[in-house]
Design an enzyme around this catalytic site. Structure first.
Site, short mmCIF file in Angstrom:
data_model
loop_
_atom_site.label_atom_id
_atom_site.label_comp_id
_atom_site.label_asym_id
_atom_site.label_seq_id
_atom_site.Cartn_x
_atom_site.Cartn_y
_atom_site.Cartn_z
N LYS A 1 0.87 -1.07 0.07
CA LYS A 1 -0.14 0.12 0.08
C LYS A 1 0.68 0.97 -0.09
O LYS A 1 0.58 2.24 -0.74
CB LYS A 1 -0.82 0.00 1.18
CG LYS A 1 -2.05 0.74 1.12
CD LYS A 1 -3.15 0.44 2.45
CE LYS A 1 -3.67 -0.12 1.98
NZ LYS A 1 -4.70 -0.98 3.19
N ARG B 1 -3.14 2.99 8.07
CA ARG B 1 -3.42 1.86 7.43
C ARG B 1 -2.56 0.70 7.83
O ARG B 1 -1.76 0.95 8.27
CB ARG B 1 -4.10 1.83 6.42
CG ARG B 1 -5.08 2.80 5.76
CD ARG B 1 -5.51 2.13 4.61
NE ARG B 1 -6.67 3.07 4.41
CZ ARG B 1 -6.86 4.29 4.45
NH1 ARG B 1 -5.98 5.56 4.29
NH2 ARG B 1 -7.94 5.54 3.69
N GLY C 1 -7.41 -11.05 6.90
CA GLY C 1 -6.97 -11.00 8.74
C GLY C 1 -6.50 -10.12 9.29
O GLY C 1 -6.82 -10.32 10.39
N MET D 1 -5.38 -5.68 10.44
CA MET D 1 -5.80 -4.59 10.94
C MET D 1 -5.77 -4.18 9.36
O MET D 1 -5.71 -4.46 8.97
CB MET D 1 -5.17 -3.67 11.99
CG MET D 1 -6.14 -2.81 12.79
SD MET D 1 -5.69 -1.84 12.98
CE MET D 1 -5.07 -0.58 11.74
N ARG E 1 -3.20 -0.93 -6.74
CA ARG E 1 -2.51 -2.37 -6.61
C ARG E 1 -3.10 -3.59 -7.64
O ARG E 1 -4.47 -3.13 -7.74
CB ARG E 1 -3.10 -3.08 -4.90
CG ARG E 1 -4.19 -3.37 -4.67
CD ARG E 1 -4.92 -3.68 -3.54
NE ARG E 1 -6.07 -4.23 -2.99
CZ ARG E 1 -6.08 -5.06 -2.53
NH1 ARG E 1 -5.65 -4.86 -1.12
NH2 ARG E 1 -8.15 -4.43 -2.19
N HIS F 1 -7.49 -44.93 0.19
CA HIS F 1 -8.16 -45.51 -1.10
C HIS F 1 -9.41 -44.10 -1.45
O HIS F 1 -8.95 -44.19 -2.91
CB HIS F 1 -9.13 -46.76 -0.15
CG HIS F 1 -9.69 -47.60 -1.20
ND1 HIS F 1 -11.13 -47.06 -1.47
CD2 HIS F 1 -9.32 -48.59 -1.96
CE1 HIS F 1 -11.82 -48.14 -2.09
NE2 HIS F 1 -10.53 -48.83 -2.38
N SER G 1 13.19 -42.50 -11.52
CA SER G 1 12.06 -41.62 -11.29
C SER G 1 11.67 -41.33 -9.82
O SER G 1 11.60 -41.82 -8.73
CB SER G 1 10.75 -42.16 -12.09
OG SER G 1 10.08 -40.94 -11.78
N CYS H 1 8.33 -38.40 -10.15
CA CYS H 1 6.23 -39.13 -10.63
C CYS H 1 5.95 -38.52 -8.73
O CYS H 1 4.71 -39.36 -9.00
CB CYS H 1 6.46 -40.91 -10.71
SG CYS H 1 7.28 -41.62 -9.54
N TYR I 1 11.85 -34.70 -16.80
CA TYR I 1 10.30 -34.63 -16.61
C TYR I 1 9.61 -34.30 -15.06
O TYR I 1 10.67 -35.43 -14.47
CB TYR I 1 9.68 -35.67 -17.43
CG TYR I 1 9.74 -37.56 -17.13
CD1 TYR I 1 8.95 -37.30 -16.39
CD2 TYR I 1 10.56 -38.54 -17.47
CE1 TYR I 1 8.91 -38.75 -15.57
CE2 TYR I 1 11.06 -39.32 -16.56
CZ TYR I 1 9.94 -39.18 -15.97
OH TYR I 1 10.09 -40.76 -15.54
#
Lengths: 876, 876
Positions: A27, A97, A106, A108, A341, A457, A765, A832, A852
């Protein structure tokens, strides 16, 4: 040099800019930037985040000189504005502020009109010749200060206000007379004394000091800490405090206050978007007491001011090259900007804005790619809870399978089936699920379980079926007999409606409206751009043709993890699997394996067909065998009947197979070594499926992966078995299959001895889930309770199961890569684990040069985008 | 150069020496050495271990040229001896023996008289003019060849022989006539045909080749593999084969065969010790058909030969500078040595021999230290099963607490108490034990359990009480109601006698005679020498004053691990511990902690007193909380009564605390962070005990150890708590306590981030048990089954829980040391896992420069000796 804690802005005396967000908060830094751009902002000063950090280090006391600096800046402000703080004639009022580096709910928010008391309010009235305005400002100040600084619930002030309106039979607070406002001020003060047992502070300096401290302390509220934890923001950053001279939107009909976005935050449409309210202060818009006007109407109400606003917003967007979220106040037809902002937006909006801005020449394609938060990309593939809906949260568990679903509660798969047959939407609620529940899961909209983690599961099956699932809700107690469940204190019965958000893990009361997903051309274009930039390959975890197809559609370049155990999670197959496991003699086991072979072969055939031309990494059976076994006595009885053994003997066998720490038990390649028939069957199924398809012209590239290798000898033994079986099938079919053999690196010892293992491995992997469990000594199934406390208390900044732990795990991965490359420079590396779909982790994997990552199909676009962002970040 | 597989010895054509044991096997190398020393050995040749290894690599076929080399050497032998192999006039006979690098039971032993068949036997008879001798040799050959090469059980041959003796009513086989021997040969041959469905091979070359193969194959018998596994001998070594010309102890009364030790192998006494048998071959002595004569009698029977033998044994002992085990044959008053090797001996004998040899100037003190196997040193502190006793083995479990015990079976602690009151010796047999059994354990001679590993309740308590314990006997089923148990097929009832060997894990039927331990001056002197050499410090793991005292007596230089959880394993205390754990609200927990404080303080006071002047490392509470909870419904009911809650609610709470993988769950410092009151109480107890004693002049050096740290922040948080509590106590008491704070390094992540953790740590203690579990991903409680298979199949050469895995774990330890030293060069390192008492591991810990190892009190002398041996080995 002494430390400087306070920075001025506005009126040609600006000491900061937008780059200084770390020090001045978002801000404050942007107020300074706007002032430098020549945009009118009310002047003021900023207390830096460093001051806040020092405040906490000194056990909540101001660092030396801070207050002196504040007083000096205040004096400057008085001189510039020709008013005096606390003055009874011409009082200077300020707004205070909070402002952290990143916007954070959350904390002030704001105290407006600070500096008012009985005496200065009179001065303000005299000076502005507007007693009503002065009193209105004063009563607002008392309630705001009372709420955010003194901690009195805002509802108490609102109740007094509402009672008064009711008595007067008026709709809006603008209708109060001065006399009524005076009475209100008295009532508010009495309320403060009752709540705090102290008088409302009349001394302006005391008000200011208390408010600054309150802003500092608001950094550490439960809600702020939780937000930081969930968003990976370090607790040590601290917040800045902006003290800014007041301008008033509540000075009559030539004044107003408003908020606006430079483009539509929900859709991304390029159209100025916002609302304002005449004769009001900021909090009125948020509180929704009066309905604000759409921004277009300002053109009629105050055409000149509107023109100025349009010029300002265009200037800001061009300057920041991003969609802005503005707050402004009009005081007697003069426009003041209070904040700018980057505007929060939906993923769909983020994509459209970024692409439009490329077309407008504002940003490059690479910048556009950085504008879309990869982590939220899959929002657009799942139904979402309508953000406008009001939610009654019942509980929060693990977001085990993403998307939202609503339906009626059922407690058994049978009941789910019954209602689904009548086209009812149902949510299956269980303590935990087992393979017997599969048909119930498949007809439900979503699954809610009390037990089990991300790999339970329920979670695994739900993800495979693309259904939302919330698991591990520890407050959930299900009473199947009485057809009831409790969630903490709340009791729900069968057919009550609930809504699940499988992305956030929220369980919500009632049926909440959902937004259905829609893929856009913009999304596809963004993906194309990402494809051009990224170097990491993206594969998907898929265990069935459906998932494989989805993965291909999303652009996956292969399957990085095909978990063969999931193929047994089917009511008919589970019987064979159980028979195989329980068998005491080899003959019965071999018979069961013989029956499983064609089933597995068919599984692989379908997957290979879908993945024509792409590699498929098949992991041999991995989990502890007892995971396949029935639990309830009914299930045991049933299995015993089918196997023609006594339930008691079967129960004893099952009991004897239980392990103290199954995670570290008889699983992975340990099974393949002690029961080689199982692995042989699986490899045969892979090879037979592949060879048959290759004959038909399908391009099949199986990569067979050995799980849980700790010692090179384990890999050697299983490798030999794989080669033998594969060669045999190839000889028999006369087909030359191009296949690879590799291993998971998922135990620290494997990483440390990677040079030994690499000799015979075509690929590694990294199984980062298990590697995290073993490196940390942390069971994913058991850590819920204390891990949350760790995150809460700041012992860990990230959940290591979500974002890869670079300090510890990262070292193990790098050690393995270095060692393996030394003996085999061309060995392939992939990931993986669940981290394969996490952008922060992907950034790390890109940096260390993996080939990968593999993730769930829905996360493939996220991974593609994150991989592109990783390249861009590295280039910077 | 082509590979050479066969080496000659004897008759001035010797190609090897004692150094070549790896290639020639122990037997062959020493035959070559003796030949070089001028001691008469029958000439022959040795097929190398390499030939055997190649034989296995070629899937059990001879490497090329091997047979040619054998034939060439055989020709040489024929020329030297003037006899011909397979010749019907003057046949050369040979003995074939296996010979690995180290002596190994379970392998093929010997085939004597090879080369005999119907024709050559006649030749031998003619040539020696002794038909009886030739026939006797032939029948021996058939039975030996039939047994060891053709695999026919030796009992079958013995049965034929016994029947014949019975029929003839004679006692000794020397009494058979030639005619009877001929009949015996026919019968033996028929037996061979019946058993193998093939004729006995008459071709000598075929006999030789078959026998060599049989020796090779005997390397891989089940028993040999098991022995290698238990003794850490690699499967790839292979065995050598010695082919040696026959000399005959069965040529009449001027011939004999015998074995001797140069000193007493049981006591170490310096006296020639052995026995011999006139007119016999080697196997007769072993078979025990006739009673052999003590070696002294040879002086009367053949005084000249005896003098030669004495000269030879002295020459050999002086040459080898060690006690020798000899085999010899006397053929017509000529002495031939068949074997010499270092004699096996008891630990007591090893100590005495080594010390005597130092006194005799044969070896140095350092050599003497190397002569005592550190691993077996604790033999002399525990009762042992008399090695002469015949044992009926019922089962084998884990040797969980060393020593032997015998007594009557009881199944409940109450019954144990009852019988113990009547001065009966009892063995407590349970499926598993719990704190309720403590009084039963304390009155029993030993404990036998079906479940649980080396760290189970029974094992821990038994070790603490110094009682033998065998745990994890999977074949054990206990039926408490019927007062019966089964061990596999064998049923035992209450009051039946059994014997436990807690060192080897054996369960033996009946009451077996035990040998009570006795410490000698020799032992103390050996320890003194070790003290002079070693550089590693040795501490002990001790949780009570009794163990601490024993540790001090054995020379421990402090306590390296005081496990505070064991202090709760007491019937009264466990109630408080359970209350503390189950408490839902802080108040009840605090009350329980308040009551535990004085108890813990008293524990530490007593330990600190005993350890006056030495450091005591106190580990804060470590195990998963649910380990403290009652299991049986009776226990739950009992606790619920005392806590005044419903058994159902309590059962639910206990159920909810269960973890899927407790090893990786809510334990260690995770408990201390989520329930700081527990750690605060423990630290207060330590500090109060220490400060009070310091005031009285006792020297107390507490080292407080934080368990299971994965992340530096965990250590920081707990450290702060420790410092706060300790400072508070010091201020209150006005005592300045010299204390340290350190951590266990027992998780891979802690090792990898040791540089971060070291900043605030005074010491690291490597918890190699848990580090092994996590690095390998191997649960010690669950790995029994497959780990044995791994060792059996040669996938692992050592059990990583017994001997530290240098390749994997060693790396982690070295990484941690390197990183920690970089930030804190003077940080202390120790080990407190079970490996701290394992000589091979101690050797490694010494090499990498740790400061101390900590082991159970009984292992302290072992550790001291092993530490000295490590220094000597490194210096070499």
């Amino acid at each position: 040099m002494t430390q400087k804690y306070v920075y001025a802005f506005g009126n040609e005396n600006t000491e900061g800019n937008a780059e200084m967000q770390d020090l001045l908060g978002g801000k404050g830094a942007n107020l300074a930037e706007m002032a430098t751009l020549g945009i009118q902002v009310p002047p003021g000063f900023i207390i830096s985040t460093e001051a806040c950090a020092h405040y906490f280090k000194r056990k909540n006391s101001f660092p030396p000189k801070l207050w002196d600096e504040v007083l000096a800046r205040l004096k400057n402000l008085e001189q510039v504005l020709g008013r005096k703080f606390g003055d009874t004639e011409n009082p200077l009022l300020v707004a205070v502020r909070s402002g952290a580096r990143v916007s954070m709910p959350g904390m002030m928010d704001t105290v407006l009109n600070l500096g008012l008391n009985d005496a200065t309010a009179k001065g303000l009235a005299k000076n502005t010749k507007n007693e009503r305005f002065a009193l209105d400002s004063y009563r607002r100040f008392i309630s705001m200060f009372g709420n955010v600084v003194l901690g009195i619930p805002g509802e108490k002030f609102e109740a007094v206000l509402a009672k008064k309106k009711l008595k007067r039979n008026i709709e809006f607070d603008t209708e109060f007379t001065s006399r009524e406002l005076k009475a209100l001020i008295r009532q508010f003060k009495t309320l403060v004394v009752r709540a705090t047992r102290e008088e409302f502070p009349e001394d302006s300096m005391q008000q200011l000091r208390m408010t600054i401290e309150a802003v500092f302390n608001s950094w550490n509220t439960e809600r702020a800490r939780t937000y930081r934890r969930l968003n990976g923001i370090p607790h040590e950053w601290g917040t800045a405090v902006t003290v800014q001279s007041m301008v008033f939107g509540n000075m009559g009909d030539t004044s107003a206050t408003g908020v606006a976005f430079t483009r539509n935050p929900a859709t991304g449409e390029k159209k100025f978007y916002g609302e304002y309210m005449i004769n009001a202060q900021g909090e009125d818009v948020v509180a929704g007491i009066r309905t604000p006007n759409p921004i277009e109407k300002l053109q009629q109400d105050m055409p000149e001011v509107y023109q100025t606003l349009v010029r300002v917003y265009q200037k800001l967007e061009n300057h920041y090259k991003d969609m802005q979220d503005l707050e402004f106040t009009i005081e007697n037809k003069t426009l003041y900007l209070l904040q700018t902002r980057a505007g929060k937006r939906t993923t769909a909006s983020a994509i459209k804005v970024a692409i439009d801005m490329v077309n407008e020449g504002l940003i490059s394609k690479r910048e556009a790619l950085m504008r879309v938060p990869a982590n939220q990309l899959d929002q657009i593939f799942h139904p979402m809870i309508d953000p406008k809906a009001k939610l009654k949260l019942l509980a929060t568990g693990l977001g085990a399978s993403p998307g939202a679903a609503e339906g009626k509660i059922v407690f058994t798969p049978e009941r789910a089936q019954e209602l689904a047959d009548k086209k009812e939407k149902v949510i299956l609620v269980r303590m935990e699920t087992s393979p017997e529940d599969i048909h119930g899961i498949s007809v439900s909209q979503g699954i809610l379980t009390a037990r089990g983690g991300m790999t339970s599961h329920a979670a695994v099956v739900a993800r495979a079926m693309g259904k939302p699932c919330v698991s591990g809700v520890s407050t959930l107690q299900v009473n199947v007999k009485r057809k009831k469940c409790t969630l903490g204190n709340i009791q729900l019965k069968q057919l009550d409606s609930i809504t699940l958000d499988g992305t956030t893990g929220q369980v919500i009361k009632g049926a909440v409206p959902l937004i259905q997903p829609r893929l856009t051309n913009n999304f596809l274009r963004m993906m194309d751009w990402a494809e051009e930039v990224r170097s990491l390959q993206i594969r998907a975890n898929a265990d069935n043709p459906h998932d494989a197809l989805m993965a291909r559609d999303f652009g996956a370049q292969g399957i990085g993890l095909c978990r063969t155990e999931h193929m047994f999670f089917d009511e008919e197959r589970i019987f064979l699997a159980r028979k195989m496991i329980i068998a005491n003699d080899e003959k019965i086991r071999d018979e069961a394996l013989k029956k499983l072979l064609p089933i597995q072969r068919e599984d692989f055939t379908e997957i290979f067909k879908v993945m024509d031309g792409f590699p498929v990494t098949v992991r041999l059976l991995d989990p502890p065998l007892h995971e396949f076994l029935p639990n309830s006595s009914a299930e045991i009885k049933n299995l015993a009947n089918r196997m023609e053994v006594s339930p008691r003997a079967l129960g004893g066998k099952i009991e004897s197979m239980k392990e103290v720490n199954p995670m570290l038990g008889h699983r992975g390649c340990r099974l393949g070594i002690t029961f080689p028939g199982i692995y042989r069957m699986q490899v045969r199924a892979v090879a037979e499926a592949a060879c048959k398809l290759i004959k038909k012209g399908v391009k099949v590239f199986p990569e067979i992966m050995v799980p849980l290798v700790a010692h090179v000898n384990e890999f050697k033994v299983v490798r030999e078995l794989i080669v033998e079986t594969a060669e045999e099938v190839m000889q028999k079919t006369g087909v030359d299959m191009n296949y690879k053999i590799g291993t998971m690196i998922e135990l620290p010892r494997a990483a440390l001895t990677a040079d030994e293992i690499a000799v015979d491995a075509d690929f590694f992997s990294f199984g980062t889930n298990d590697l995290t469990q073993t490196a940390f000594g942390l069971s994913r199934d058991d850590c819920g309770g204390f891990l949350n406390q760790y995150l809460e208390k700041g012992l860990l900044t990230h959940d290591p199961f979500v974002t890869v732990d670079e300090d510890g795990l990262g070292q193990l991965i790098c050690i393995a890569i270095d060692k393996a490359k030394k003996v085999k420079p061309d060995i392939h590396f992939g990931v993986c684990g669940e981290h394969g779909g996490d952008p922060a982790s992907i950034n790390f994997f890109n940096k260390i040069g993996l080939g990968y990552v593999s993730c769930s199909p829905y996360r493939v676009p996220t991974a593609i985008l994150a991989a592109a962002q990783a390249v861009i970040q590295e280039d910077r």
